[in-house]
Design a protein around this motif. Sequence first.
Motif, PDB file in Angstrom:
ATOM      1  N   ILE A  33       0.757  -1.237  -0.046  1.00 10.55           N
ATOM      2  CA  ILE A  33      -0.005  -0.057  -0.142  1.00 10.55           C
ATOM      3  C   ILE A  33       0.741   1.274  -0.112  1.00 10.55           C
ATOM      4  CG2 ILE A  33      -1.917   1.160   1.230  1.00 10.55           C
ATOM      5  CD1 ILE A  33      -2.632  -1.258   2.462  1.00 10.55           C
ATOM      6  N   ASP A  34       0.406   2.338  -0.923  1.00  9.41           N
ATOM      7  CA  ASP A  34       1.200   3.461  -1.005  1.00  9.41           C
ATOM      8  C   ASP A  34       1.033   4.246   0.289  1.00  9.41           C
ATOM      9  OD1 ASP A  34       2.371   5.721  -1.571  1.00  9.41           O
ATOM     10  OD2 ASP A  34       1.382   5.891  -3.267  1.00  9.41           O
ATOM     11  N   PRO A  35       2.114   4.488   1.171  1.00  8.76           N
ATOM     12  CA  PRO A  35       1.860   5.311   2.267  1.00  8.76           C
ATOM     13  C   PRO A  35       1.209   6.632   2.251  1.00  8.76           C
ATOM     14  CG  PRO A  35       4.081   4.999   2.005  1.00  8.76           C
ATOM     15  CD  PRO A  35       3.346   4.066   1.111  1.00  8.76           C
ATOM     16  N   ASP A  36       1.555   7.187   1.013  1.00  7.86           N
ATOM     17  CA  ASP A  36       1.088   8.611   0.656  1.00  7.86           C
ATOM     18  C   ASP A  36      -0.508   8.672   0.719  1.00  7.86           C
ATOM     19  OD1 ASP A  36       3.515   9.516   0.618  1.00  7.86           O
ATOM     20  OD2 ASP A  36       3.854   9.318  -1.382  1.00  7.86           O
ATOM     21  N   LEU A  37      -1.163   7.510   0.519  1.00  8.25           N
ATOM     22  CA  LEU A  37      -2.490   7.587   0.193  1.00  8.25           C
ATOM     23  C   LEU A  37      -3.151   7.955   1.555  1.00  8.25           C
ATOM     24  CD1 LEU A  37      -3.208   4.676  -2.033  1.00  8.25           C
ATOM     25  CD2 LEU A  37      -3.325   7.113  -2.811  1.00  8.25           C
ATOM     26  N   ALA A  38      -2.853   7.251   2.679  1.00  9.37           N
ATOM     27  CA  ALA A  38      -3.305   7.458   3.913  1.00  9.37           C
ATOM     28  C   ALA A  38      -2.908   8.948   4.374  1.00  9.37           C
ATOM     29  CB  ALA A  38      -2.716   6.644   5.006  1.00  9.37           C
ATOM     30  N   ARG A  39      -1.666   9.457   4.220  1.00  2.31           N
ATOM     31  CA  ARG A  39      -1.230  10.678   4.464  1.00  2.31           C
ATOM     32  C   ARG A  39      -2.110  11.762   3.716  1.00  2.31           C
ATOM     33  NH1 ARG A  39       4.492   9.777   3.396  1.00  2.31           N
ATOM     34  NH2 ARG A  39       5.040   8.203   4.915  1.00  2.31           N
ATOM     35  N   ALA A  40      -2.406  11.600   2.361  1.00  2.00           N
ATOM     36  CA  ALA A  40      -3.206  12.292   1.825  1.00  2.00           C
ATOM     37  C   ALA A  40      -4.392  12.362   2.459  1.00  2.00           C
ATOM     38  CB  ALA A  40      -3.389  11.776   0.335  1.00  2.00           C
ATOM     39  N   ALA A  41      -5.259  11.347   3.082  1.00  2.00           N
ATOM     40  CA  ALA A  41      -6.487  11.376   3.427  1.00  2.00           C
ATOM     41  C   ALA A  41      -6.284  12.436   4.772  1.00  2.00           C
ATOM     42  CB  ALA A  41      -7.109  10.012   3.899  1.00  2.00           C
ATOM     43  N   LEU A  42      -5.334  12.015   5.364  1.00  2.00           N
ATOM     44  CA  LEU A  42      -5.200  12.915   6.852  1.00  2.00           C
ATOM     45  C   LEU A  42      -4.870  14.345   6.693  1.00  2.00           C
ATOM     46  CD1 LEU A  42      -2.544  10.807   8.919  1.00  2.00           C
ATOM     47  CD2 LEU A  42      -4.955  11.036   9.264  1.00  2.00           C
ATOM     48  N   SER A  43      -4.185  14.740   5.484  1.00  2.00           N
ATOM     49  CA  SER A  43      -3.860  16.204   4.962  1.00  2.00           C
ATOM     50  C   SER A  43      -5.387  16.822   4.661  1.00  2.00           C
ATOM     51  CB  SER A  43      -2.879  16.217   3.985  1.00  2.00           C
ATOM     52  OG  SER A  43      -3.178  15.954   2.944  1.00  2.00           O
ATOM     53  N   LEU A  44      -6.168  16.025   3.996  1.00  2.00           N
ATOM     54  CA  LEU A  44      -7.454  16.408   3.422  1.00  2.00           C
ATOM     55  C   LEU A  44      -8.674  16.647   4.468  1.00  2.00           C
ATOM     56  CD1 LEU A  44      -7.655  14.886  -0.168  1.00  2.00           C
ATOM     57  CD2 LEU A  44      -7.290  17.254   0.617  1.00  2.00           C
ATOM     58  N   GLY A  45      -8.141  16.372   5.840  1.00  2.00           N
ATOM     59  CA  GLY A  45      -8.981  16.453   7.154  1.00  2.00           C
ATOM     60  C   GLY A  45      -9.804  15.262   7.460  1.00  2.00           C
ATOM     61  N   ALA A  46      -9.062  14.287   7.272  1.00  2.00           N
ATOM     62  CA  ALA A  46      -9.984  13.060   7.695  1.00  2.00           C
ATOM     63  C   ALA A  46      -9.319  12.478   8.959  1.00  2.00           C
ATOM     64  CB  ALA A  46      -9.586  11.876   6.574  1.00  2.00           C
ATOM     65  N   SER A  47     -10.132  12.447   9.865  1.00  2.00           N
ATOM     66  CA  SER A  47      -9.621  11.663  11.276  1.00  2.00           C
ATOM     67  C   SER A  47      -8.748  10.488  10.905  1.00  2.00           C
ATOM     68  CB  SER A  47     -10.606  11.572  12.236  1.00  2.00           C
ATOM     69  OG  SER A  47     -11.293  10.233  11.813  1.00  2.00           O
ATOM     70  N   PRO A  48      -7.887  10.092  11.828  1.00  4.99           N
ATOM     71  CA  PRO A  48      -6.902   8.730  11.702  1.00  4.99           C
ATOM     72  C   PRO A  48      -7.986   7.619  11.677  1.00  4.99           C
ATOM     73  CG  PRO A  48      -5.998  10.290  13.425  1.00  4.99           C
ATOM     74  CD  PRO A  48      -7.587  11.022  12.946  1.00  4.99           C
ATOM     75  N   LEU A  49      -8.842   7.631  12.329  1.00  6.42           N
ATOM     76  CA  LEU A  49      -9.891   6.430  12.288  1.00  6.42           C
ATOM     77  C   LEU A  49     -10.475   6.543  10.877  1.00  6.42           C
ATOM     78  CD1 LEU A  49     -10.107   4.362  14.250  1.00  6.42           C
ATOM     79  CD2 LEU A  49     -12.330   5.396  14.963  1.00  6.42           C
ATOM     80  N   THR A  50     -10.885   7.625  10.365  1.00  5.34           N
ATOM     81  CA  THR A  50     -11.623   7.713   9.060  1.00  5.34           C
ATOM     82  C   THR A  50     -10.552   7.201   7.997  1.00  5.34           C
ATOM     83  OG1 THR A  50     -12.855   9.343   9.965  1.00  5.34           O
ATOM     84  CG2 THR A  50     -13.079   8.965   7.477  1.00  5.34           C
ATOM     85  N   ALA A  51      -9.324   7.759   8.314  1.00  4.86           N
ATOM     86  CA  ALA A  51      -8.386   7.581   7.170  1.00  4.86           C
ATOM     87  C   ALA A  51      -7.949   5.998   7.185  1.00  4.86           C
ATOM     88  CB  ALA A  51      -7.057   8.178   7.522  1.00  4.86           C
ATOM     89  N   PHE A  52      -8.165   5.435   8.234  1.00  4.71           N
ATOM     90  CA  PHE A  52      -7.816   3.945   8.082  1.00  4.71           C
ATOM     91  C   PHE A  52      -9.042   3.158   7.630  1.00  4.71           C
ATOM     92  CE2 PHE A  52      -8.808  -0.185  10.527  1.00  4.71           C
ATOM     93  CZ  PHE A  52      -7.678  -0.890  10.132  1.00  4.71           C
ATOM     94  N   ARG A  53     -10.302   3.587   8.190  1.00  2.00           N
ATOM     95  CA  ARG A  53     -11.518   2.762   7.524  1.00  2.00           C
ATOM     96  C   ARG A  53     -11.516   3.090   6.242  1.00  2.00           C
ATOM     97  NH1 ARG A  53     -16.675   4.097   7.711  1.00  2.00           N
ATOM     98  NH2 ARG A  53     -16.373   6.124   8.635  1.00  2.00           N
ATOM     99  N   ARG A  54     -11.583   4.177   5.571  1.00  3.82           N
ATOM    100  CA  ARG A  54     -11.988   4.381   4.190  1.00  3.82           C
ATOM    101  C   ARG A  54     -10.968   4.329   3.178  1.00  3.82           C
ATOM    102  NH1 ARG A  54     -16.346   8.186   3.905  1.00  3.82           N
ATOM    103  NH2 ARG A  54     -15.949   7.955   1.804  1.00  3.82           N
ATOM    104  N   VAL A  55      -9.502   4.316   3.724  1.00  8.44           N
ATOM    105  CA  VAL A  55      -8.408   4.208   2.744  1.00  8.44           C
ATOM    106  C   VAL A  55      -7.518   3.001   3.187  1.00  8.44           C
ATOM    107  CG1 VAL A  55      -6.314   5.346   1.905  1.00  8.44           C
ATOM    108  CG2 VAL A  55      -8.302   6.673   2.472  1.00  8.44           C
TER     109      VAL A  55
END
Lengths: 262, 277
Positions: B168-190
């Motif tokens: 898994i490209d680690p940038d994808l979860a980072r992108a989700a975080l930087s776009l305002g997702a909570s860590p839990l949402t970033a985990f669950r959705r990405v």
Amino acid sequence: MRGRSPLKAGLRAVVALIAIFLLLPTLVVIPLSFTEGTLLRWPPRGFDLRWYETLLTDPAWRDAALKSLEVGLWTALTATVIGTATALGLARGRFRGRRLTGSLVLSPIVVPTVITAIGTYFVFVRLGIIGTTAGLVLAHTVLALPLVIVSVTNSLQSFDRNLELAAASLGAGPVTTFFRVTLPMIAPGVAASALFAFITSWDEIVVALFVTDPVVRTLPVVIFNQLRSGVDPTVAAAATLLILVTVMALGVALLARRRVKT
Amino acid sequence: MTVRRIRGWGLLAVPGILFLLVLFGWPLADMAILSLTEPSPANYSVFTESPVYLDAYVTTFIVAVVTTGACLLLGYPYAYVMHMGGRRPALVLGFFVLLPFWSSILVRTFAWSVWLQDSGIVNATLMGAGIIDEPLPLIRNALGTTIGMTHVLLPFMVLSLYAGMRRIDPDLARAALSLGASPLTAFRRVFLPLSMAGVYAGSLIVFVISLGFYLTPAVLGDPGRPLVGQLIVEQVNGQLELGVGSALGVVLLVATLAVIWAGTRLVDLRTVMGYDE
């Protein structure tokens, strides 16, 4: 990831418990092997090396341990030679059905070992090689071959083929290129897979149950038979020996693999 | 300047293929033939004659499902921390997985019998503490088998999940975080959806190995309610009913291949075996 939030701390605690679950249960055989008592009972009493003495002096145990070692070493040799060649052939060859063949050579991993064991038993009865060292080596090579192929294929993927082209363009022949460039590059992967093949044979029990006989037996077979009849702590000593040899082989294999990255 | 390219690499694969044809292909074919000829195809009618056989397949299936579920439950957080926790945790956790992965299944199963026996560590501790009066039935039943098999197969699950997560490209979860997702949402959705390839691969390998397991049920399970692997060994080794044993083996083989075929609709078999290409 810094464990700051309670969620992360909780997750780490859970994972620590799972790590204990992975490692701890097996280790009980080690203290049991030093018990002074004659029963395989928890907790162990006192400290005594006599079960190791039995292991090394009782012909049944000693012969089995030596046989396991012999079969393991031969299996490592045959599986590594044949497996490395197969991995090279499948990775470099250009022929039809290459992908399918690549999957088929791995099938001993997914076919239940019980099935491999009874089929091998039928064939070995026909060939009259039940209870022979050579038969056991052949049967274990079948199980170890796919692991060698996977391991060597992975190390072939990670090296730069331009090195071979460079050697060839500087005038090295195909054979020289192979032995002076290709083989040294994949040597750590090949060494690691030899150790994995050894461990596979050293620990194997299901096929061994079918193709050994009461005279030619491996250590796991003797342990298994002991577990079913009367158990004395020699079993724990034998189990400790199995773990010890596996840990050493695994350690060397991991070191060999690390060299490939640096 | 001509570069002499090596031709005929494919020939190197010939000995290995021949070796497996003779020592793996022939045994399987021999088993299939024996199931029909030793003495006749009537071997397969054992399924209608006694409920024991069908029962064994059903129990085996249930044990395999529960074992796979338990491995996933324990394996996912483990692989996740191994992947996200940084260099040192990855090394330590990896070692804790590889050691049992390569250790003898026989030794690990034997060790579990020391824990689970009526006079074993668990029961002795609980009775000593006065929590229970009678030993809990932890062994010689499906519970003992499932505990042992989960322990034996957990490393397979962790290694598959970890291999999947590393892709898994680690940038994808980072992108989700930087776009305002909570860590839990970033985990669950990405992260979670992207890790499903590893989940399928790990579940497939654990389930398939569970189906044909012999050793752990033989040591920790109920001798009165054997699993398929035990039945096959008993028929061939104990009763010398080679035909019936072969028929049971063929049915197990077909079931296993069907599961693998269905599984490869979801995931490439090569990734299941760590075969990067």
